[in-house]
Design a protein around this motif. Structure first.
Motif, PDB file in Angstrom:
ATOM      1  N   ASN A 145     119.135  86.955  58.570  1.00 41.10           N
ATOM      2  CA  ASN A 145     119.256  85.475  57.935  1.00 41.10           C
ATOM      3  C   ASN A 145     118.230  84.591  58.758  1.00 41.10           C
TER       4      ASN A 145
ATOM      5  N   ASN B 165     114.779  85.394  57.664  1.00 46.89           N
ATOM      6  CA  ASN B 165     114.711  84.935  56.303  1.00 46.89           C
ATOM      7  C   ASN B 165     114.291  83.537  56.225  1.00 46.89           C
TER       8      ASN B 165
ATOM      9  N   TYR C  95     110.458  83.082  56.900  1.00 48.46           N
ATOM     10  CA  TYR C  95     109.649  83.917  55.857  1.00 48.46           C
ATOM     11  C   TYR C  95     108.690  83.179  55.168  1.00 48.46           C
TER      12      TYR C  95
ATOM     13  N   SER D 143     111.219  89.851  48.585  1.00 47.42           N
ATOM     14  CA  SER D 143     110.194  90.251  49.702  1.00 47.42           C
ATOM     15  C   SER D 143     109.741  91.469  49.227  1.00 47.42           C
TER      16      SER D 143
ATOM     17  N   PHE E 256     114.264  90.188  52.153  1.00 50.02           N
ATOM     18  CA  PHE E 256     114.555  88.636  51.842  1.00 50.02           C
ATOM     19  C   PHE E 256     114.372  88.107  50.835  1.00 50.02           C
TER      20      PHE E 256
ATOM     21  N   GLY F 291     119.243  86.969  53.688  1.00 47.71           N
ATOM     22  CA  GLY F 291     118.431  88.041  54.451  1.00 47.71           C
ATOM     23  C   GLY F 291     119.433  89.256  54.529  1.00 47.71           C
TER      24      GLY F 291
END
Length: 238
Positions: free
Chosen positions: A32, A35, A38, A86, A124, A143
């Motif tokens: 997380n 994430n 990201y 992602s 993600f 995440g």
């Protein structure tokens, strides 16, 4: 079982249980945290509480990200969901709309799998629901940590590990307490051992079902206390 043996076995089980709990919480917090940085677009600070993501997945596993959207208006409304997932070095954007009757619920979902792995061990996700007066816009992110295993669901491994962690933690604490007999230990070890029995479950709950920031803070506290207890127990092992 002699008191000294009971004490040593209890200490080993306790440390094992604490370590497993810290690892599970730490991996989830790591996913997380990654994430959060990201690079997903941020549209609102209103949290999407209905967002549901798996915490762990296997390398060959396919799972679903889910969210619940409700038309709280007393008239038909078109609701929208925009989601980012992602892929290596990028993300895939998907936008969906659905006409909902008053009070109707939309159980939105999106599939994620091995093709969405980023940085080898992460997936993600960001989900944004469009707003429209009086319904506010909302956004949630999560995440997923991808375990280096195949053939077993990641959530199954998580629950098994949590069960082993808590069982070893409580059994180790009980055996250690029974093995003390009249032996004196430092107050730091005594109270820290007792505190850990509460702290590890709290850390797991925070990391997996509350906020990753609180989970991160508790993992740091866990690691520091774990080191203190392990070193002190080692010094008083004989």
């Amino acid at each position: 079982m002699r008191s000294s043996t009971m004490r040593r076995v209890g200490a080993v089980l306790f440390v094992l249980g604490a370590l497993l709990g810290i690892v599970v919480a730490g991996l989830s917090v790591w996913a997380n945290t990654e994430n959060a940085f990201y690079g997903f677009p941020h549209f609102t600070i209103n949290h999407l509480p209905s967002l549901n993501c798996p915490h762990f997945m296997a390398m060959d596993e396919t799972a679903e990200v889910r969210a619940t959207i409700v038309n709280t208006n007393d008239y038909p409304s078109t609701m929208g969901v925009r989601s980012w997932v992602s892929v290596p070095l990028a993300w895939e954007l998907q936008t969906e709309h659905k006409r909902l009757k008053p009070g109707e619920v939309w159980h939105w979902k999106r599939t994620i799998g091995p093709e969405n792995r980023e940085l080898r061990h992460f997936i993600f996700v960001s989900v944004y629901t469009f707003g429209g007066y009086p319904i506010p816009e909302k956004q949630g992110m999560c995440g997923v940590y991808v375990l280096p295993i195949k053939g077993v669901r990641g959530e199954t491994m998580m629950w098994v590990t949590i069960a082993v962690s808590l069982l070893a933690l409580v059994a180790g604490w009980w055996l250690w307490r029974r093995g003390l007999a009249r032996r004196r230990v430092t107050p730091v070890v005594y109270w820290t051992m007792n505190f850990f029995v509460v702290l590890i479950p709290l850390t797991l709950a925070a990391a997996l079902w509350m906020t990753w920031m609180l989970g991160l803070a508790l993992v740091v506290v866990d690691v520091l206390m774990f080191v203190i207890v392990a070193l002190t127990l080692g010094m008083h092992a004989n």
